[in-house]
Design a protein around this motif. Sequence first.
Motif, short mmCIF file in Angstrom:
data_model
loop_
_atom_site.label_atom_id
_atom_site.label_comp_id
_atom_site.label_asym_id
_atom_site.label_seq_id
_atom_site.Cartn_x
_atom_site.Cartn_y
_atom_site.Cartn_z
N TRP A 1 -4.05 32.06 -8.01
CA TRP A 1 -3.68 30.67 -7.77
C TRP A 1 -4.40 30.10 -6.56
O TRP A 1 -4.52 28.89 -6.42
N TYR B 1 -7.01 26.82 -20.45
CA TYR B 1 -7.04 26.59 -19.01
C TYR B 1 -8.40 26.84 -18.35
O TYR B 1 -9.31 26.06 -18.54
N TRP B 2 -8.55 27.92 -17.60
CA TRP B 2 -9.82 28.13 -16.89
C TRP B 2 -10.73 29.12 -17.62
O TRP B 2 -11.63 29.69 -17.03
N GLU C 1 -5.47 16.58 -17.97
CA GLU C 1 -5.71 17.62 -16.97
C GLU C 1 -7.10 18.23 -17.17
O GLU C 1 -7.86 18.44 -16.23
C1 9YW Z 1 0.00 26.42 -10.74
C2 9YW Z 1 -1.95 21.53 -10.02
C3 9YW Z 1 -2.53 22.93 -10.10
C4 9YW Z 1 -3.99 22.96 -9.66
C5 9YW Z 1 -4.67 24.28 -10.01
C6 9YW Z 1 -4.43 24.58 -11.47
C7 9YW Z 1 -2.94 24.63 -11.75
C8 9YW Z 1 -1.09 26.06 -11.67
O1 9YW Z 1 -2.38 23.37 -11.45
O2 9YW Z 1 -2.30 25.63 -11.03
O3 9YW Z 1 1.10 26.72 -11.25
O4 9YW Z 1 -0.22 26.37 -9.52
O5 9YW Z 1 -5.07 25.74 -11.85
O6 9YW Z 1 -6.04 24.21 -9.72
O7 9YW Z 1 -4.08 22.74 -8.29
O8 9YW Z 1 -2.74 20.63 -10.74
#
Ligand code: 9YW
Length: 409
Positions: A153, A338-339, A382
């Motif tokens: 994260w 996602y990524w 997103e």
């Molecule tokens: C999480 C809020 C966040 C972003 C991150 C993204 C995701 C998931 O969402 O994180 O639960 O923290 O990967 O880059 O800051 O948009």
Amino acid sequence: MTMELDEQARAILRLNDMGGYTLPTHGLYPYQWNWDSAFAAWGFATFDPDRAWTEMETLMSGQWEDGMVPHILFHRPDAGYFPGPDVWQGRGPIPSSGISQPPVAASFMAKMLDLDPSGEPRARALWSKLKKWHAWFMEWRLDKGAVCITHPWEAGRDNAPDWDVAMMAIDASDVGEYTRRDTSHVDPAMRPTKFDYDRYLKLVQIGVSVGWDHEKLREINPFRVADPTMTFTLLRAQRDLLAMGRRFGEDVSEISEWITTLEIGAETLWNPELGAYDSRDALTGMFNNVRSNASALCWYAGINDPRAVPATKRMLDAAEYAIASFDPEAEGFEPLRYWRGPVWPIMNYLVGSGMEEQGQIEMAARIRQDTARLMELNGFAEYYDPNEGTPAGGGSFTWTAAVWLGWAG
Ligand code: 9YW
């Protein structure tokens, strides 16, 4: 058309504005996220500078005593997100997580100052806090000069294939029962898996077990990966911090040294076999051999590297909408998860604007046009499928709207 989208983008920022801070999107992400908030501030700066400065100030008000600025600030409890403040047990002035996120705030503050020079007194007050945060990275997160993450994260690229090998080495068998909330807001097929979440939580539990003591964590944390996103964004942010510091008459000699260290660190992420900047496991010393959009952040960091051009071009050509988060030609590419494949406007902005600055005009134009096209066709999601352009993840997304207002629109 453009006028209309401008209005929609501004309306999204207003919609997600909680008074002093902005949510990434309602429902899925009901708190203040660090790098989202920096993008939000920049978006606001295009039409409401006062609100923009407030956003930055609220973000920095969550700074820990030691300098860290957490990745989430839990201003008001919300049962719709897991893991919340009770699980994280951060030790800052505002309930928070215990890790940080890509430090883009100083770079956006520089942009805000360009848009609103009258905000200089507020920028000056924020400058030393940003410097303290940057110093924290230099003290606690370096490996051979490259910046490490201690949790997926922290990179902001949660389930990127970069972390797969390191994640497999984590024993999460005793993580216990928990209920995810993300999969009730968004199709689980677009989200990280249970395997990932078990390990995300295990790492949080390890952090909590030592009260987020960075010194202890450096010894016991089973996850430490040097990351191009972190290294390049911090390098860029240090350059912007230095330029603002000069303007404010501050002593910037230490920042110059940090820049040299990070430049050396960035070079340690160059993987010649991959022809790209790669993440490197700091615990094993091994490259991860993952070609992602993070490699193309080198230009944003001020490194005009001809070695990175061919693989970047191949990645652009391999998708309808550039630039995919993970190489579309690689095994394991998933266009909606996602990524692990999707295209993200925020990364497009960082990569594309860096290319513009460094004279990589053709690639930059391609990325900028694709970014605009995605939003014109499919709104402010997103992220998007890089082949079909399908909007995915959360809707009415703050940082996507900000990228439209500040750059793509
Ligand atoms: C999480 C809020 C966040 C972003 C991150 C993204 C995701 C998931 O969402 O994180 O639960 O923290 O990967 O880059 O800051 O948009």
